[in-house]
Design an enzyme around this catalytic site. Structure first.
Site, PDB file in Angstrom:
ATOM      1  N   HIS A   1       3.478  10.898   0.575  1.00 38.16           N
ATOM      2  CA  HIS A   1       4.415  10.315   1.543  1.00 38.16           C
ATOM      3  C   HIS A   1       5.868  10.354   1.078  1.00 38.16           C
ATOM      4  CE1 HIS A   1       0.930   8.901   3.759  1.00 38.16           C
ATOM      5  NE2 HIS A   1       0.459   8.335   2.658  1.00 38.16           N
TER       6      HIS A   1
ATOM      7  N   HIS B   1       0.849  -1.185   0.000  1.00 38.47           N
ATOM      8  CA  HIS B   1       0.000   0.000   0.000  1.00 38.47           C
ATOM      9  C   HIS B   1       0.888   1.239   0.000  1.00 38.47           C
ATOM     10  CE1 HIS B   1      -3.437   2.395   2.171  1.00 38.47           C
ATOM     11  NE2 HIS B   1      -2.825   3.094   1.255  1.00 38.47           N
TER      12      HIS B   1
ATOM     13  N   GLU C   1       0.973   8.292  -3.842  1.00 40.80           N
ATOM     14  CA  GLU C   1       1.818   7.919  -2.705  1.00 40.80           C
ATOM     15  C   GLU C   1       3.110   8.737  -2.687  1.00 40.80           C
ATOM     16  OE1 GLU C   1       1.316   5.596  -0.067  1.00 40.80           O
ATOM     17  OE2 GLU C   1      -0.759   5.716  -0.748  1.00 40.80           O
TER      18      GLU C   1
END
Ligand SMILES: *[C@@H]1O[C@H](CO)[C@@H](O)[C@H](O)[C@H]1NC(C)=O
Ligand SMILES: *[C@@H]1O[C@H](CO)[C@@H](O)[C@H](O)[C@H]1NC(C)=O
Ligand SMILES: *[C@@H]1O[C@H](CO)[C@@H](O)[C@H](O)[C@H]1NC(C)=O
Length: 251
Positions: A107, A56, A103
């Site tokens: 992040h 993920h 992502e």
């Protein structure tokens, strides 16, 4: 005590070096998050055809969206793409790179504050490296925990992971209803320090990232629509891929 006493100088030196190593905005933990495609798809109405834990994300514990001008560019990770497609698939949209872009922005740009992860190639290749090193599927298998119609106890699953890696994972389930007699295994997090050695995850750790919706399509991934830490007493269902039904096979 005089201000230039050796003790104070020593303390000052220790403090300043501590700040050099770890500035206040710097992350101190990386969370390698795996999700179970069958469970994810049961929430998001996709059609799972993958029967292994997929990535993920790799999330630093501090910061989201740290550099909006650092655009995702898939040609910088071209050599990683075959592995990305297999290990980090976008379950909602398998042909798109949108999940990786999301992502990265959310992040990766924060992880990139560390020199060890300060490029897209470093970030994605480290995530893949840690994912393969952790190899959750074979560890669970080794402890006879495989997708099955029978239920497991939570301590069985947590114990296997904890015994093998020697650190505490964070394991999340969906609870189909408040008083359901089963919880469904959905997400497993394994944590690392800045030097990429294993660390305990904090069970009740709440990622600011999880609650900071920004209205885009990937909310489903980070909000994880109802994942919460599994409880210790409810039996755990580790769902296999949905079987093709007899009628499907006839067509
Ligand atoms: C799952 O399905 C998608 C699209 O339907 C396909 O691209 C992908 O290769 C399949 N994955 C596996 C493991 O069969
Ligand atoms: C943000 O990313 C851009 C593009 O890579 C880079 O030039 C800039 O230095 C970064 N800003 C910060 C604050 O890291
Ligand atoms: C993406 O990266 C490639 C390879 O480094 C570079 O040639 C290209 O200009 C980049 N594209 C954009 C839009 O920045």
């Amino acid at each position: 005590m005089r201000l230039d006493s050796p003790l104070l100088l020593c303390l000052a030196a220790a403090l300043s070096s501590a700040f050099v190593i770890s500035p206040p905005h710097m992350w101190t933990k990386l969370i390698l998050t795996h999700h179970w495609p069958s469970t994810f798809c049961s929430m998001e109405h996709c059609h799972p055809n993958i029967s292994f834990w997929t990535l993920h994300g790799l999330w630093p514990d501090k910061g989201i969206n740290c550099n909006s001008s650092w655009h995702f560019n898939s040609s910088q990770i071209e050599d990683l793409l075959p592995d990305m497609k297999k290990s980090w698939p976008d379950l909602l949209n398998p042909l798109s790179s949108g999940f990786w872009k999301y992502e990265w922005h959310k992040h990766g740009t924060c992880a990139a504050r560390a020199a060890s992860l300060n490029s897209q190639h470093k970030y994605f290749s480290k995530a893949l490296e840690l994912y393969h090193k952790v190899d959750l599927d074979s560890i669970l298998k080794k402890f006879d925990i495989t997708p099955s119609e029978k239920y497991y106890t939570f301590p069985q699953i947590e114990g296997a992971i904890e015994n093998f890696y020697g650190v505490k994972p964070k394991i999340q389930c969906i609870h189909p209803s408040k008083n359901a007699d089963v919880q469904v295994l959905g997400q497993i997090e394994i944590c690392f320090g800045p030097d990429f050695t294993l660390l305990d995850c904090e069970k009740q750790f709440t990622m600011e990232a999880m609650y900071e919706g920004n209205g885009d399509n990937f909310i489903a991934f980070d909000k994880a629509s109802g994942f919460s830490v599994c409880d210790h007493v409810t039996p755990v269902y580790y769902p296999p891929l949905p079987q093709l039904t007899h009628t499907h096979r006839l067509h």
